[in-house]
Design a protein around this motif. Structure first.
Motif, PDB file in Angstrom:
ATOM      1  N   ASP A 253       0.736  -1.245   0.146  1.00  0.00           N
ATOM      2  CA  ASP A 253      -0.249  -0.117   0.045  1.00  0.00           C
ATOM      3  C   ASP A 253       0.884   0.807   0.115  1.00  0.00           C
ATOM      4  OD1 ASP A 253      -1.982  -1.249   0.434  1.00  0.00           O
ATOM      5  OD2 ASP A 253      -2.554  -1.273   1.779  1.00  0.00           O
ATOM      6  N   ASP A 254       2.045   1.327   0.397  1.00  0.00           N
ATOM      7  CA  ASP A 254       3.319   2.268   0.688  1.00  0.00           C
ATOM      8  C   ASP A 254       3.303   2.376  -1.036  1.00  0.00           C
ATOM      9  OD1 ASP A 254       2.356   2.563   3.242  1.00  0.00           O
ATOM     10  OD2 ASP A 254       5.083   1.708   3.167  1.00  0.00           O
TER      11      ASP A 254
ATOM     12  N   ALA B 100       4.064  -2.717  -5.903  1.00  0.00           N
ATOM     13  CA  ALA B 100       3.412  -2.792  -4.441  1.00  0.00           C
ATOM     14  C   ALA B 100       2.584  -4.204  -5.670  1.00  0.00           C
ATOM     15  CB  ALA B 100       2.645  -1.583  -5.749  1.00  0.00           C
ATOM     16  N   ARG B 101       2.536  -4.160  -6.792  1.00  0.00           N
ATOM     17  CA  ARG B 101       1.745  -5.379  -7.704  1.00  0.00           C
ATOM     18  C   ARG B 101       1.915  -6.850  -7.223  1.00  0.00           C
ATOM     19  NH1 ARG B 101       1.844  -5.463 -13.869  1.00  0.00           N
ATOM     20  NH2 ARG B 101       0.656  -7.686 -13.585  1.00  0.00           N
TER      21      ARG B 101
ATOM     22  N   VAL C 239       1.280   4.318   5.267  1.00  0.00           N
ATOM     23  CA  VAL C 239       1.445   5.153   5.823  1.00  0.00           C
ATOM     24  C   VAL C 239       0.784   6.355   5.356  1.00  0.00           C
ATOM     25  CG1 VAL C 239       3.391   4.412   7.263  1.00  0.00           C
ATOM     26  CG2 VAL C 239       3.966   5.794   5.249  1.00  0.00           C
ATOM     27  N   GLY C 240       0.674   7.418   6.404  1.00  0.00           N
ATOM     28  CA  GLY C 240       0.136   8.909   5.647  1.00  0.00           C
ATOM     29  C   GLY C 240       0.957  10.297   5.017  1.00  0.00           C
TER      30      GLY C 240
ATOM     31  N   GLY D 151      -1.952   4.897  10.475  1.00  0.00           N
ATOM     32  CA  GLY D 151      -2.065   4.716   8.967  1.00  0.00           C
ATOM     33  C   GLY D 151      -1.899   2.378   9.121  1.00  0.00           C
ATOM     34  N   ARG D 152      -1.052   2.487   9.779  1.00  0.00           N
ATOM     35  CA  ARG D 152      -0.632   0.789  10.015  1.00  0.00           C
ATOM     36  C   ARG D 152      -2.651   0.327  10.181  1.00  0.00           C
ATOM     37  NH1 ARG D 152       2.553   0.626   6.246  1.00  0.00           N
ATOM     38  NH2 ARG D 152       4.928   1.112   6.326  1.00  0.00           N
ATOM     39  N   GLN D 153      -2.686   1.121  11.210  1.00  0.00           N
ATOM     40  CA  GLN D 153      -3.817   0.345  11.509  1.00  0.00           C
ATOM     41  C   GLN D 153      -5.161   0.939  11.046  1.00  0.00           C
ATOM     42  OE1 GLN D 153      -1.818   2.169  13.262  1.00  0.00           O
ATOM     43  NE2 GLN D 153      -0.468  -0.363  14.043  1.00  0.00           N
TER      44      GLN D 153
END
Length: 304
Positions: free
Chosen positions: A63-64, A99-100, A131-132, A276-278
Protein backbone atom coordinates in the motif's frame (compact mmCIF):
# COMPACT_ATOMS: atom_id res chain seq x y z
CA UNK A 1 27.66 -9.45 8.35
CA UNK A 2 24.91 -9.40 5.75
CA UNK A 3 26.14 -10.12 2.19
CA UNK A 4 24.55 -6.82 1.20
CA UNK A 5 26.21 -4.70 3.88
CA UNK A 6 29.09 -3.45 1.75
CA UNK A 7 27.22 -2.80 -1.49
CA UNK A 8 26.55 0.86 -0.78
CA UNK A 9 27.08 3.51 1.84
CA UNK A 10 23.55 4.23 3.12
CA UNK A 11 24.62 7.63 4.45
CA UNK A 12 25.77 8.84 1.03
CA UNK A 13 22.79 10.20 -0.87
CA UNK A 14 24.84 10.78 -4.00
CA UNK A 15 26.77 7.52 -4.32
CA UNK A 16 24.88 6.09 -7.26
CA UNK A 17 25.38 9.23 -9.34
CA UNK A 18 29.00 8.22 -9.89
CA UNK A 19 28.31 4.54 -10.50
CA UNK A 20 28.46 2.98 -13.93
CA UNK A 21 25.08 1.69 -15.07
CA UNK A 22 24.94 -1.33 -17.34
CA UNK A 23 22.60 -1.20 -20.31
CA UNK A 24 20.56 -4.06 -18.89
CA UNK A 25 20.18 -2.45 -15.48
CA UNK A 26 16.52 -3.12 -14.53
CA UNK A 27 16.30 0.19 -12.66
CA UNK A 28 13.35 1.37 -14.70
CA UNK A 29 11.86 -2.06 -15.37
CA UNK A 30 8.15 -2.48 -14.74
CA UNK A 31 7.70 -5.98 -13.42
CA UNK A 32 8.33 -8.36 -10.59
CA UNK A 33 11.96 -9.37 -10.97
CA UNK A 34 10.94 -13.04 -10.78
CA UNK A 35 11.47 -15.61 -13.49
CA UNK A 36 8.38 -17.52 -12.38
CA UNK A 37 6.16 -14.97 -10.69
CA UNK A 38 3.30 -17.27 -9.74
CA UNK A 39 5.55 -19.90 -8.20
CA UNK A 40 7.28 -17.33 -6.02
CA UNK A 41 4.05 -15.65 -4.93
CA UNK A 42 2.67 -19.03 -3.88
CA UNK A 43 5.78 -19.96 -1.88
CA UNK A 44 5.03 -21.35 1.61
CA UNK A 45 4.84 -19.00 4.57
CA UNK A 46 8.19 -19.16 6.39
CA UNK A 47 8.29 -21.35 9.48
CA UNK A 48 7.57 -19.39 12.63
CA UNK A 49 5.66 -16.64 10.81
CA UNK A 50 1.90 -16.23 11.08
CA UNK A 51 0.14 -16.16 7.70
CA UNK A 52 -2.22 -13.37 8.74
CA UNK A 53 0.71 -11.26 9.93
CA UNK A 54 2.60 -11.85 6.68
CA UNK A 55 -0.44 -10.87 4.61
CA UNK A 56 -0.84 -7.70 6.68
CA UNK A 57 2.85 -6.85 6.31
CA UNK A 58 2.74 -7.28 2.54
CA UNK A 59 -0.27 -4.96 2.52
CA UNK A 60 1.71 -2.37 4.48
CA UNK A 61 4.63 -2.41 2.07
CA UNK A 62 2.40 -2.77 -0.98
CA UNK A 63 0.00 0.00 0.00
CA UNK A 64 2.89 2.38 0.68
CA UNK A 65 4.11 1.77 -2.87
CA UNK A 66 0.67 1.83 -4.51
CA UNK A 67 -0.52 5.07 -2.96
CA UNK A 68 2.79 6.90 -3.34
CA UNK A 69 2.92 5.71 -6.96
CA UNK A 70 -0.46 7.31 -7.59
CA UNK A 71 0.64 10.58 -6.02
CA UNK A 72 3.83 10.69 -8.09
CA UNK A 73 1.89 9.85 -11.28
CA UNK A 74 -0.18 13.02 -10.82
CA UNK A 75 2.84 14.90 -12.15
CA UNK A 76 2.55 13.31 -15.60
CA UNK A 77 1.83 16.26 -17.94
CA UNK A 78 2.49 18.69 -15.07
CA UNK A 79 6.25 18.47 -14.43
CA UNK A 80 8.42 21.55 -15.07
CA UNK A 81 10.58 19.84 -17.71
CA UNK A 82 9.95 16.93 -20.09
CA UNK A 83 12.94 14.98 -18.79
CA UNK A 84 11.66 15.29 -15.23
CA UNK A 85 8.19 14.23 -16.30
CA UNK A 86 9.64 11.02 -17.72
CA UNK A 87 11.66 10.47 -14.54
CA UNK A 88 8.57 10.90 -12.36
CA UNK A 89 6.48 8.62 -14.57
CA UNK A 90 9.13 5.91 -14.32
CA UNK A 91 9.37 6.39 -10.56
CA UNK A 92 5.62 5.82 -10.33
CA UNK A 93 5.95 2.67 -12.45
CA UNK A 94 8.76 1.34 -10.27
CA UNK A 95 6.60 1.73 -7.17
CA UNK A 96 3.59 0.24 -8.94
CA UNK A 97 5.67 -2.80 -9.88
CA UNK A 98 6.61 -3.30 -6.23
CA UNK A 99 2.97 -2.88 -5.19
CA UNK A 100 1.69 -5.47 -7.66
CA UNK A 101 3.93 -8.24 -6.35
CA UNK A 102 3.37 -7.40 -2.69
CA UNK A 103 -0.41 -7.21 -3.07
CA UNK A 104 -0.41 -10.50 -4.98
CA UNK A 105 1.57 -12.10 -2.17
CA UNK A 106 -0.83 -10.65 0.42
CA UNK A 107 -3.83 -11.98 -1.48
CA UNK A 108 -2.36 -15.46 -1.77
CA UNK A 109 -1.26 -15.69 1.85
CA UNK A 110 -4.55 -14.44 3.31
CA UNK A 111 -6.42 -17.12 1.36
CA UNK A 112 -9.61 -15.11 0.83
CA UNK A 113 -9.56 -15.28 -2.96
CA UNK A 114 -8.52 -11.66 -3.52
CA UNK A 115 -5.94 -10.87 -6.19
CA UNK A 116 -3.86 -7.72 -6.65
CA UNK A 117 -6.69 -5.94 -8.48
CA UNK A 118 -9.26 -6.71 -5.81
CA UNK A 119 -6.91 -5.45 -3.12
CA UNK A 120 -6.08 -2.28 -5.04
CA UNK A 121 -9.55 -1.38 -6.29
CA UNK A 122 -12.13 -2.91 -3.97
CA UNK A 123 -10.96 -2.08 -0.45
CA UNK A 124 -12.24 0.86 1.55
CA UNK A 125 -10.06 3.48 3.23
CA UNK A 126 -9.94 1.72 6.60
CA UNK A 127 -8.57 -1.44 4.95
CA UNK A 128 -5.48 0.30 3.58
CA UNK A 129 -2.27 0.06 5.61
CA UNK A 130 -0.06 2.76 4.07
CA UNK A 131 1.69 5.46 6.08
CA UNK A 132 0.27 8.97 5.95
CA UNK A 133 3.23 10.34 4.01
CA UNK A 134 2.34 8.21 0.97
CA UNK A 135 -1.15 9.68 0.69
CA UNK A 136 -0.12 13.30 1.29
CA UNK A 137 -1.20 15.53 -1.59
CA UNK A 138 0.96 18.29 -3.02
CA UNK A 139 -1.54 20.40 -5.02
CA UNK A 140 1.04 20.31 -7.82
CA UNK A 141 3.54 22.23 -5.70
CA UNK A 142 6.90 20.94 -6.90
CA UNK A 143 8.63 21.76 -3.62
CA UNK A 144 6.19 19.55 -1.71
CA UNK A 145 6.51 16.77 -4.30
CA UNK A 146 10.31 16.79 -4.05
CA UNK A 147 10.24 16.85 -0.25
CA UNK A 148 7.74 13.99 -0.10
CA UNK A 149 9.73 11.81 -2.48
CA UNK A 150 13.01 12.63 -0.74
CA UNK A 151 11.73 11.53 2.66
CA UNK A 152 9.71 8.57 1.37
CA UNK A 153 12.47 7.13 -0.82
CA UNK A 154 15.16 7.63 1.83
CA UNK A 155 13.04 5.79 4.38
CA UNK A 156 11.86 3.03 2.04
CA UNK A 157 15.39 2.46 0.78
CA UNK A 158 16.56 1.95 4.36
CA UNK A 159 13.73 -0.55 4.91
CA UNK A 160 14.26 -2.53 1.72
CA UNK A 161 18.03 -2.63 2.19
CA UNK A 162 17.39 -4.61 5.36
CA UNK A 163 14.55 -6.68 3.90
CA UNK A 164 16.81 -8.29 1.30
CA UNK A 165 17.61 -10.78 4.06
CA UNK A 166 13.94 -11.48 4.85
CA UNK A 167 13.00 -15.13 5.28
CA UNK A 168 10.00 -14.56 3.03
CA UNK A 169 11.20 -15.07 -0.57
CA UNK A 170 8.77 -12.57 -2.08
CA UNK A 171 9.60 -9.78 0.38
CA UNK A 172 13.32 -10.48 -0.13
CA UNK A 173 13.04 -10.44 -3.94
CA UNK A 174 11.01 -7.22 -4.03
CA UNK A 175 13.55 -5.65 -1.68
CA UNK A 176 16.54 -6.75 -3.78
CA UNK A 177 15.07 -5.20 -6.92
CA UNK A 178 13.60 -2.22 -5.11
CA UNK A 179 16.93 -1.10 -3.65
CA UNK A 180 18.20 -0.25 -7.14
CA UNK A 181 15.02 1.62 -7.98
CA UNK A 182 14.79 3.53 -4.72
CA UNK A 183 18.44 4.55 -4.84
CA UNK A 184 17.65 6.38 -8.06
CA UNK A 185 14.41 7.86 -6.66
CA UNK A 186 16.27 9.18 -3.64
CA UNK A 187 19.10 10.63 -5.67
CA UNK A 188 16.71 12.31 -8.10
CA UNK A 189 14.87 13.95 -5.20
CA UNK A 190 18.15 14.90 -3.49
CA UNK A 191 19.42 16.64 -6.61
CA UNK A 192 16.21 18.63 -6.95
CA UNK A 193 16.28 19.55 -3.25
CA UNK A 194 19.81 20.85 -3.78
CA UNK A 195 18.86 22.68 -6.96
CA UNK A 196 15.88 24.39 -5.35
CA UNK A 197 17.26 24.91 -1.86
CA UNK A 198 20.53 26.41 -3.01
CA UNK A 199 19.00 28.28 -5.94
CA UNK A 200 17.10 31.55 -5.93
CA UNK A 201 15.43 33.11 -2.91
CA UNK A 202 12.05 31.99 -4.26
CA UNK A 203 13.10 28.41 -5.00
CA UNK A 204 14.68 28.19 -1.53
CA UNK A 205 11.49 29.47 0.09
CA UNK A 206 9.32 26.97 -1.75
CA UNK A 207 11.59 24.01 -1.04
CA UNK A 208 11.68 24.92 2.65
CA UNK A 209 7.89 25.25 2.63
CA UNK A 210 7.67 21.80 1.03
CA UNK A 211 9.67 20.32 3.89
CA UNK A 212 7.43 22.04 6.43
CA UNK A 213 4.38 20.47 4.75
CA UNK A 214 5.87 16.98 4.75
CA UNK A 215 7.54 16.96 8.16
CA UNK A 216 4.52 16.24 10.41
CA UNK A 217 4.28 12.85 8.65
CA UNK A 218 7.90 11.83 9.30
CA UNK A 219 7.49 10.58 12.87
CA UNK A 220 4.96 7.92 11.83
CA UNK A 221 7.56 6.27 9.60
CA UNK A 222 9.48 5.03 12.64
CA UNK A 223 6.59 3.65 14.68
CA UNK A 224 6.62 -0.13 14.97
CA UNK A 225 3.30 -1.96 14.79
CA UNK A 226 2.52 -5.17 16.67
CA UNK A 227 2.51 -7.07 13.36
CA UNK A 228 5.99 -5.80 12.54
CA UNK A 229 7.31 -6.75 15.98
CA UNK A 230 6.10 -10.32 15.61
CA UNK A 231 7.52 -10.65 12.10
CA UNK A 232 10.86 -9.17 13.18
CA UNK A 233 11.10 -12.03 15.67
CA UNK A 234 10.27 -14.46 12.84
CA UNK A 235 13.02 -13.04 10.61
CA UNK A 236 10.56 -11.76 8.01
CA UNK A 237 10.27 -8.03 8.72
CA UNK A 238 12.57 -5.23 9.80
CA UNK A 239 11.89 -2.79 12.61
CA UNK A 240 11.24 0.65 11.07
CA UNK A 241 12.52 2.29 14.24
CA UNK A 242 15.95 0.81 13.46
CA UNK A 243 16.15 2.85 10.25
CA UNK A 244 15.91 6.21 11.96
CA UNK A 245 19.62 6.89 12.37
CA UNK A 246 20.32 6.10 8.73
CA UNK A 247 17.39 8.16 7.46
CA UNK A 248 18.31 11.13 9.64
CA UNK A 249 21.93 10.99 8.44
CA UNK A 250 20.92 11.07 4.77
CA UNK A 251 18.35 13.82 5.21
CA UNK A 252 20.75 15.93 7.26
CA UNK A 253 23.38 15.57 4.54
CA UNK A 254 20.97 16.65 1.81
CA UNK A 255 19.49 19.54 3.78
CA UNK A 256 22.91 20.89 4.72
CA UNK A 257 24.10 20.79 1.11
CA UNK A 258 20.89 22.50 0.00
CA UNK A 259 21.13 25.22 2.70
CA UNK A 260 17.76 24.08 4.04
CA UNK A 261 16.70 23.97 7.68
CA UNK A 262 15.47 20.75 9.25
CA UNK A 263 11.89 21.46 10.44
CA UNK A 264 11.05 21.10 14.11
CA UNK A 265 7.30 20.63 13.68
CA UNK A 266 5.61 17.99 15.87
CA UNK A 267 4.49 14.72 14.34
CA UNK A 268 0.92 14.12 13.23
CA UNK A 269 -1.16 12.70 16.05
CA UNK A 270 -2.86 9.33 16.14
CA UNK A 271 -6.52 8.43 16.41
CA UNK A 272 -6.78 6.54 19.67
CA UNK A 273 -3.27 5.22 19.12
CA UNK A 274 -4.05 4.25 15.53
CA UNK A 275 -2.43 5.63 12.38
CA UNK A 276 -1.98 4.48 8.80
CA UNK A 277 -0.71 1.01 9.69
CA UNK A 278 -3.93 0.42 11.61
CA UNK A 279 -6.22 1.89 8.92
CA UNK A 280 -6.58 5.41 10.37
CA UNK A 281 -5.95 7.84 7.52
CA UNK A 282 -6.26 11.49 6.56
CA UNK A 283 -9.00 12.62 4.20
CA UNK A 284 -6.34 12.73 1.49
CA UNK A 285 -6.53 8.95 1.05
CA UNK A 286 -10.22 9.21 0.23
CA UNK A 287 -9.41 11.61 -2.61
CA UNK A 288 -6.75 9.23 -3.93
CA UNK A 289 -9.09 6.24 -3.86
CA UNK A 290 -11.89 8.19 -5.55
CA UNK A 291 -9.65 8.54 -8.59
CA UNK A 292 -7.79 5.25 -8.31
CA UNK A 293 -10.86 3.04 -7.90
CA UNK A 294 -13.59 4.84 -9.83
CA UNK A 295 -13.36 2.85 -13.08
CA UNK A 296 -13.10 -0.55 -11.40
CA UNK A 297 -16.06 0.21 -9.14
CA UNK A 298 -18.15 1.60 -12.01
CA UNK A 299 -17.55 -1.56 -14.08
CA UNK A 300 -16.98 -4.41 -11.60
CA UNK A 301 -15.44 -7.50 -13.15
CA UNK A 302 -14.82 -5.82 -16.50
CA UNK A 303 -11.70 -6.65 -18.50
CA UNK A 304 -10.06 -5.06 -21.50
Amino acid sequence: MSPHAQEQDPTNAYQSLSETTEHDDPRWAFGSGFEDVQAEIEAPVPDGADAADLAEYCLMLGDDALICSHRVSEWVSNAPELEEEVALANTALDLLGQARVLLSRAGHVEGAGRDEDALAYLRGEAEFRNVGLAELGDDLDFGVAVARLLVFSTWRLALLSRLRDSRDPVVAAVAAKGVKELTYHRDWAARWALRLGDGTDESHRRMQAGLETVWPHVEELFRTSDVERRLVDAGVATDPAATREEVDAVLDQVLAAATLTRPTLPGRGTLGGRAGRQGAHTEALGHVLDRLQSLARAHPGASW
